[in-house]
Design a protein around this motif. Structure first.
Motif, mmCIF file in Angstrom:
data_model
loop_
_atom_site.group_PDB
_atom_site.id
_atom_site.type_symbol
_atom_site.label_atom_id
_atom_site.label_comp_id
_atom_site.label_asym_id
_atom_site.label_seq_id
_atom_site.Cartn_x
_atom_site.Cartn_y
_atom_site.Cartn_z
ATOM 1 N N GLU A 9 74.690 47.655 15.682
ATOM 2 C CA GLU A 9 75.688 48.375 16.474
ATOM 3 C C GLU A 9 77.006 48.527 15.722
ATOM 4 N N ALA A 10 77.336 47.551 14.877
ATOM 5 C CA ALA A 10 78.556 47.678 14.079
ATOM 6 C C ALA A 10 78.444 48.867 13.122
ATOM 7 N N ARG A 62 81.887 50.650 23.282
ATOM 8 C CA ARG A 62 82.947 51.294 22.493
ATOM 9 C C ARG A 62 84.262 50.509 22.520
ATOM 10 N N ARG A 63 84.180 49.188 22.568
ATOM 11 C CA ARG A 63 85.387 48.359 22.551
ATOM 12 C C ARG A 63 85.601 47.793 21.141
ATOM 13 N N ILE A 64 85.650 48.696 20.184
ATOM 14 C CA ILE A 64 85.731 48.284 18.791
ATOM 15 C C ILE A 64 87.077 47.669 18.463
ATOM 16 N N ASP A 65 88.099 47.931 19.290
ATOM 17 C CA ASP A 65 89.429 47.386 19.036
ATOM 18 C C ASP A 65 89.452 45.864 19.104
ATOM 19 N N ILE A 85 86.848 44.751 11.384
ATOM 20 C CA ILE A 85 85.681 45.221 10.645
ATOM 21 C C ILE A 85 86.109 45.696 9.263
ATOM 22 N N TYR A 115 83.490 41.319 11.276
ATOM 23 C CA TYR A 115 82.248 41.898 10.774
ATOM 24 C C TYR A 115 82.516 42.565 9.429
ATOM 25 N N THR A 169 78.764 52.121 15.139
ATOM 26 C CA THR A 169 80.163 52.363 15.483
ATOM 27 C C THR A 169 80.911 52.947 14.297
ATOM 28 N N GLN A 225 83.120 56.515 13.973
ATOM 29 C CA GLN A 225 84.511 56.530 13.514
ATOM 30 C C GLN A 225 84.713 57.444 12.319
ATOM 31 N N LEU A 233 80.362 46.441 21.491
ATOM 32 C CA LEU A 233 80.277 47.553 20.548
ATOM 33 C C LEU A 233 79.614 48.770 21.190
ATOM 34 N N ASP A 242 78.370 40.434 21.206
ATOM 35 C CA ASP A 242 79.221 41.478 20.642
ATOM 36 C C ASP A 242 78.557 42.848 20.721
#
Length: 299
Positions: free
Chosen positions: A129-130, A93-96, A100, A245, A133, A137, A90, A86
């Motif tokens: 990384e979470a 930048r593929r947080i979609d 979370i 997450y 991110t 945001q 992250l 993951d």
């Protein structure tokens, strides 16, 4: 193994393997890439006895002693592999692709709005990384990660493969200009992240109760925060399975008003609070702590 012996061990995995995983993840997507995790975890479980034994020793402290079997340690390693995979998404930048949940984002926003920069202290626990991110945001908070130099080179190579600009957010510790670089990042309002559960070199430590047994926690990052007179937040990006997450941000210490004569006491108090939060989250999500060596050795 001494408290800092992990720095002399070659970490499992390699840059070519991570590049291969990155290619598969980008070409096939997360679901097909996750199919590789079971055989990879089994391979390391079979051929990394040191890490397997360290996992068992830790799980016996955080779970029920005497009831830890092979499936527990295999699950521990599989969780680590899941978070590593993951990490690629992250960083890309593929947080979609993730669900979370955030607890304490107001503390991050408050520190960001103050404009003075702050420290984020976490551990080799869950996903940094979470948390990074989340910073992006929430209004473009920039996060610099301070790392042991060898690991900084490894992740720097991976970041350049994903996005060359991301490598600028890594600062290698142990260099002459490391302190000045971190200070300049803080002055421009960055968050500086430390994984503060490992010692580096001859870093001084403080022995504290941790999961029922004394363990040594390094003081270096806390001393830096005290000298630079910055607030410190606890951070954790907990992996909850699947694509879920849970991010926790909590106030840990504020050295901005601490007088020099009171610095040592404030540092000791902050390290104790850090150890308590790490213990709390280890009990909440035991398979998320990825220190695969004897953390209690020599204490």
């Amino acid at each position: 193994m001494t408290a800092n012996a992990w720095t002399r061990r070659e970490e499992r995995g390699s840059e070519p393997l991570m590049r291969l995983m990155l290619w598969i993840a980008r070409a096939a997507g997360r679901a097909p890439a996750r199919m590789l995790l079971a055989p990879i975890a089994l391979y390391f479980w079979l051929f990394a006895p040191g890490e397997r034994h360290a996992s068992r020793a830790y799980l016996q402290r955080v779970l029920a002693p005497g009831r830890i079997g092979p499936l527990h340690t295999l699950r521990h390693i599989h969780t680590f592999a899941s978070v590593l995979l993951d990490r690629l998404f992250l960083l890309d930048r593929r947080i979609d692709r993730f669900r979370i949940t955030v607890h304490g984002e107001n503390h991050l926003l408050q520190a960001h709005r103050s404009g003075g920069g702050a420290f984020l202290f976490g551990a080799h626990f869950g996903s940094f990384e979470a948390v990074r991110t989340l910073g992006v945001q929430l209004g473009g908070c920039r996060v610099t990660l301070a790392m042991y130099e060898r690991n900084a080179r490894k992740i720097g190579a991976l970041l350049r493969a994903i996005d060359p600009q991301l490598a600028n957010d890594i600062v290698a510790l142990g260099r002459i200009d490391s302190m000045l670089t971190l200070q300049s990042r803080l002055q421009r309002g960055d968050f500086v992240g430390f994984l503060a559960d490992r010692t580096i070199g001859d870093d001084a430590t403080l022995s504290l109760p941790f999961l029922g047994v004394p363990a040594r926690f390094p003081l270096g990052a806390f001393r830096m925060a005290a000298v630079l007179r910055r607030p410190v937040l606890w951070m954790a990006g907990i992996y909850r399975g699947g694509n879920r997450y849970e991010i926790h941000v909590e106030p840990l210490a504020d050295f901005s008003q601490v007088h020099r004569r009171d610095r040592d006491e404030a540092i000791a108090s902050a390290v104790a609070a850090y150890a308590e939060r790490l213990q709390h989250h280890c009990r909440s999500a035991p398979y998320n702590w990825f220190n695969f060596y004897d953390f209690w050795d020599g204490c």
